[in-house]
Structure formats: C-alpha cells, structure tokens
Design an enzyme around this catalytic site. Structure first.
Site, PDB file in Angstrom:
ATOM      1  N   ASP A  30      22.407  33.187  -1.971  1.00  0.00           N
ATOM      2  CA  ASP A  30      22.090  31.799  -2.014  1.00  0.00           C
ATOM      3  C   ASP A  30      22.696  30.975  -0.681  1.00  0.00           C
ATOM      4  O   ASP A  30      23.494  31.296   0.092  1.00  0.00           O
ATOM      5  CB  ASP A  30      23.439  31.447  -3.116  1.00  0.00           C
ATOM      6  CG  ASP A  30      22.625  30.034  -3.598  1.00  0.00           C
ATOM      7  OD1 ASP A  30      22.014  29.389  -3.509  1.00  0.00           O
ATOM      8  OD2 ASP A  30      23.950  29.718  -4.643  1.00  0.00           O
ATOM      9  N   GLY A  31      22.061  29.734  -0.966  1.00  0.00           N
ATOM     10  CA  GLY A  31      22.276  28.753   0.293  1.00  0.00           C
ATOM     11  C   GLY A  31      21.618  28.717   1.572  1.00  0.00           C
ATOM     12  O   GLY A  31      21.960  27.995   2.343  1.00  0.00           O
ATOM     13  N   ASN A  32      20.696  28.565   1.279  1.00  0.00           N
ATOM     14  CA  ASN A  32      18.964  29.238   2.145  1.00  0.00           C
ATOM     15  C   ASN A  32      19.214  27.695   2.473  1.00  0.00           C
ATOM     16  O   ASN A  32      18.741  26.676   4.076  1.00  0.00           O
ATOM     17  CB  ASN A  32      18.111  29.234   1.831  1.00  0.00           C
ATOM     18  CG  ASN A  32      17.856  30.737   1.517  1.00  0.00           C
ATOM     19  OD1 ASN A  32      18.833  31.441   2.140  1.00  0.00           O
ATOM     20  ND2 ASN A  32      16.730  31.722   1.434  1.00  0.00           N
ATOM     21  N   ARG A  43      13.794  22.002   4.756  1.00  0.00           N
ATOM     22  CA  ARG A  43      14.079  23.620   3.566  1.00  0.00           C
ATOM     23  C   ARG A  43      13.527  25.449   4.373  1.00  0.00           C
ATOM     24  O   ARG A  43      14.349  26.276   3.990  1.00  0.00           O
ATOM     25  CB  ARG A  43      14.272  22.770   1.870  1.00  0.00           C
ATOM     26  CG  ARG A  43      15.221  22.617   1.566  1.00  0.00           C
ATOM     27  CD  ARG A  43      14.991  21.800   0.077  1.00  0.00           C
ATOM     28  NE  ARG A  43      15.317  23.246  -0.911  1.00  0.00           N
ATOM     29  CZ  ARG A  43      16.046  24.057  -1.381  1.00  0.00           C
ATOM     30  NH1 ARG A  43      17.588  22.741  -0.564  1.00  0.00           N
ATOM     31  NH2 ARG A  43      16.297  24.541  -2.203  1.00  0.00           N
ATOM     32  N   HIS A  47      14.362  29.155   3.809  1.00  0.00           N
ATOM     33  CA  HIS A  47      14.392  30.544   3.546  1.00  0.00           C
ATOM     34  C   HIS A  47      13.637  31.744   4.492  1.00  0.00           C
ATOM     35  O   HIS A  47      14.064  32.553   4.178  1.00  0.00           O
ATOM     36  CB  HIS A  47      12.749  30.211   2.514  1.00  0.00           C
ATOM     37  CG  HIS A  47      12.958  29.067   1.566  1.00  0.00           C
ATOM     38  ND1 HIS A  47      14.540  29.791   0.230  1.00  0.00           N
ATOM     39  CD2 HIS A  47      13.311  28.393   0.299  1.00  0.00           C
ATOM     40  CE1 HIS A  47      14.992  28.597  -0.161  1.00  0.00           C
ATOM     41  NE2 HIS A  47      14.131  28.566  -0.129  1.00  0.00           N
ATOM     42  N   LEU A 141      17.248  54.703   0.550  1.00  0.00           N
ATOM     43  CA  LEU A 141      17.634  53.234  -0.221  1.00  0.00           C
ATOM     44  C   LEU A 141      17.209  53.033  -1.117  1.00  0.00           C
ATOM     45  O   LEU A 141      15.981  53.198  -0.441  1.00  0.00           O
ATOM     46  CB  LEU A 141      18.248  52.507   0.706  1.00  0.00           C
ATOM     47  CG  LEU A 141      18.196  51.059   0.481  1.00  0.00           C
ATOM     48  CD1 LEU A 141      19.862  51.050  -0.658  1.00  0.00           C
ATOM     49  CD2 LEU A 141      18.564  49.945   1.832  1.00  0.00           C
ATOM     50  N   SER A 206      24.249  32.900 -12.737  1.00  0.00           N
ATOM     51  CA  SER A 206      22.299  32.392 -12.647  1.00  0.00           C
ATOM     52  C   SER A 206      21.023  33.520 -13.068  1.00  0.00           C
ATOM     53  O   SER A 206      20.415  33.801 -12.231  1.00  0.00           O
ATOM     54  CB  SER A 206      22.417  31.931 -11.132  1.00  0.00           C
ATOM     55  OG  SER A 206      23.219  30.710 -10.570  1.00  0.00           O
TER      56      SER A 206
HETATM   57  C1  FPP Z   1      18.709  30.197  -2.601  1.00  0.00           C
HETATM   58  O1  FPP Z   1      19.453  29.397  -1.890  1.00  0.00           O
HETATM   59  C2  FPP Z   1      17.814  30.973  -2.636  1.00  0.00           C
HETATM   60  C3  FPP Z   1      16.190  31.347  -2.561  1.00  0.00           C
HETATM   61  C4  FPP Z   1      16.187  30.633  -4.042  1.00  0.00           C
HETATM   62  C5  FPP Z   1      15.025  31.903  -2.185  1.00  0.00           C
HETATM   63  C6  FPP Z   1      15.915  33.140  -1.293  1.00  0.00           C
HETATM   64  C7  FPP Z   1      15.026  34.135  -0.525  1.00  0.00           C
HETATM   65  C8  FPP Z   1      15.016  34.812   0.955  1.00  0.00           C
HETATM   66  C9  FPP Z   1      16.602  35.217   1.416  1.00  0.00           C
HETATM   67  C10 FPP Z   1      14.216  34.873   1.883  1.00  0.00           C
HETATM   68  C11 FPP Z   1      12.847  35.556   0.552  1.00  0.00           C
HETATM   69  C12 FPP Z   1      12.920  36.697   0.804  1.00  0.00           C
HETATM   70  C13 FPP Z   1      11.931  37.261  -0.386  1.00  0.00           C
HETATM   71  C14 FPP Z   1      11.940  38.700  -0.046  1.00  0.00           C
HETATM   72  C15 FPP Z   1      11.118  36.491  -0.701  1.00  0.00           C
HETATM   73  P1  FPP Z   1      18.398  27.716  -1.885  1.00  0.00           P
HETATM   74  O2  FPP Z   1      16.935  28.065  -1.988  1.00  0.00           O
HETATM   75  O3  FPP Z   1      18.646  27.709  -3.930  1.00  0.00           O
HETATM   76  O4  FPP Z   1      20.038  27.328  -0.842  1.00  0.00           O
HETATM   77  P2  FPP Z   1      20.807  25.437  -1.950  1.00  0.00           P
HETATM   78  O5  FPP Z   1      21.331  26.463  -3.591  1.00  0.00           O
HETATM   79  O6  FPP Z   1      21.203  26.223  -0.622  1.00  0.00           O
HETATM   80  O7  FPP Z   1      19.261  24.909  -1.866  1.00  0.00           O
END
Ligand code: FPP
Length: 258
Positions: A30-32, A43, A47, A141, A206
């Site tokens: 979380d947190g991208n 944003r 990702h 793995l 979640s």
């Molecule tokens: C949550 O951060 C992250 C996601 C919804 C997507 C996770 C995806 C990746 C780490 C990369 C892609 C990997 C694959 C295999 C597809 P958020 O967008 O909710 O962050 P925020 O809460 O800060 O807005």
C-alpha cells in the site's frame, strides 16, 4: 481441526533453516499513490515504482529461503479507481508476467494467481494461465499474486462450488469442514500466511485473505510500498520473530525461547 491448529509442524514460526522465520509472508503493498504525491509525480509512476519494489522483495524473500510469498496487487474493489489507473495496473501485470516470468522460472519460482478471472481481459487470463503452467513444477518459492482478488468474493465462490457439489451428490453436507472449505478457496494447497505485512501505516486487512488470516501475525510498516526494501523486510521479520503464537492454546508455538 483443533488438533491441527495446535500442531507445531503446521506453518508457524518454522521456516527453512531458522525457527524465527515465517514460512509464508503475505504483503499488502500500500501507499503507491501517496509515495507519488510526496515526490510530485503522477500516481501511475507510484505504481511503476511499486512494481520495482515487488521485484526487489521477491529477490529478498528468495535469498531468505522463505518458501511462500503472496502479494495483493489488485483488489476486486480497485475497479472503482479512474479508468487510466485501472488500465495502468492491468498493463503492469501484463508487463510483469511477460518480462519477469522467464527469470522467475530460472530461479525455480512457481507462480500462482488468486482472484476472480471473470471480467479480466482475455489476453491477461491467457497470460496468467501460461505463467502458472510454465512454472507449475518449480519448488524454491511459491509467489502468489492476488489480482482482481477480494476475500469475500473468494469465500462466496468457494461456498457456491461446495453447494454445487452437494447438489450433484458428489459431497455430503456434513462432509464440509474447515479443511474441505480451505481446499475450495483459491489458495488451496498454500499454507495460511504466518505474517501479513502492510505498508503505508494503514491498519486494516482490506478484504485480503480473511479466511487464511485467522491466526496470522500482522506487521505494519510506516513506509510507502515503493520505499519498502530488504532492511524493512528484515525489520518486519524480526518483529514477527518476537511474537508468541498460541493458535488459541496456552503455549507459545514457534516462538523465541526466553
Ligand atoms: C496500493 O497503493 C497499491 C495498489 C492498489 C496496487 C499495487 C500494485 C503494485 C505494487 C505494482 C503492480 C504489480 C503488479 C503485479 C500488477 P494505493 O494506490 O492505494 O496508494 P495510496 O493509498 O497511497 O493511494
């Protein structure tokens, strides 16, 4: 089942080599978005950097001989995001499967995808099937990617499958127990996670692995996912190693001797 839960040979603190290492680590990445905002970037860049962090984490988990890693990459609720963000996440999955599967296969990694494939673009469904098929016999793995995954949806699909088996006469009603139910889930044959790590400081599951998390230890990292690295993983593993797991009993199982 109660006996099984108390069995110290079940996935607990025991991993390959060290009694303090988990056998199965699950990650809520979380947190991208917040990472991107903090760096003045779109944003989507968050990702992309999240995918780099995932690659690094897979390498780190392999190096620590942890045999199961599960990551939450797209939830069944993420369809509510703007179309361009959904498209970017679909694109990143395509990219990951196309670019990384060969290398992962050469490292003896088995890929599993959990989640609902109904409604996914057909080229993605084909890629997922191919990734699973080409890595099916690998053993170092098991990397499970939760994509279009929601635990409630998974549980409902499992319940439907079992109900259909009962209706067809293939299964007796009282043949349904916790073990049979577990096998009807997407995670069939994958042990329950010993530890679930969530980044970005949010303190919730979640809709991730809600059945399987019954006895998982939860570790929360304040870092946004793109900043998660080997050091943060080791800190989380250290935190896990200090926990006393009792599975509802009185004695700690797989915990550090005091
Ligand atoms: C949550 O951060 C992250 C996601 C919804 C997507 C996770 C995806 C990746 C780490 C990369 C892609 C990997 C694959 C295999 C597809 P958020 O967008 O909710 O962050 P925020 O809460 O800060 O807005």
């Amino acid at each position: 089942m109660v006996k099984d839960l108390a069995d110290p040979s079940r996935p607990t603190g025991q991993a390959s080599g060290s009694p303090l290492m988990p056998r199965h680590v699950a990650m809520i990445m979380d947190g991208n978005g917040r990472w991107a905002k903090a760096h003045g970037l779109p944003r989507l860049e968050g990702h992309r950097r999240g995918l780099d962090a995932l690659r690094k984490t897979v390498r780190a988990v392999l190096a620590r001989n942890i045999p199961f890693l599960t990551v939450y990459s797209f939830s069944s609720e993420n369809w509510r995001r703007p179309q361009d963000e959904v498209a970017e996440l679909m694109g990143l999955l395509r990219h990951f499967i196309r670019q990384d599967v060969k290398e992962l296969a050469s490292q003896n990694v088995k890929i599993r995808i959990i989640g609902n494939r109904d409604g996914l673009p057909s080229d993605i469904v084909a890629l997922l099937q191919e990734a699973e098929a080409t890595t099916a016999s690998n053993t170092s793995l098991t990397l499970t990617v939760a994509f279009n995954y929601g635990a409630r949806d998974e549980i409902v699909r499992a319940a439907r499958k079992l109900a259909a088996d009962v209706l067809s006469g293939a299964l007796a009603l009282d043949g349904i127990d916790e073990e049979v139910f577990s096998h009807a889930l997407d995670t069939s044959a994958i042990p329950d996670p010993d530890v679930i790590i969530r980044t970005s400081g949010e303190l919730r599951l979640s809709n991730f692995l809600m059945w399987q998390a019954a006895y998982s230890e939860l570790v929360f990292s304040p870092l946004c996912w793109p900043d998660f690295d080997d050091h943060a993983l080791d800190e989380a593993l250290l935190d896990y190693g200090r926990r006393q797991r009792r599975f509802g009993g009185l004695d700690a199982v797989g915990a550090q001797p005091s």
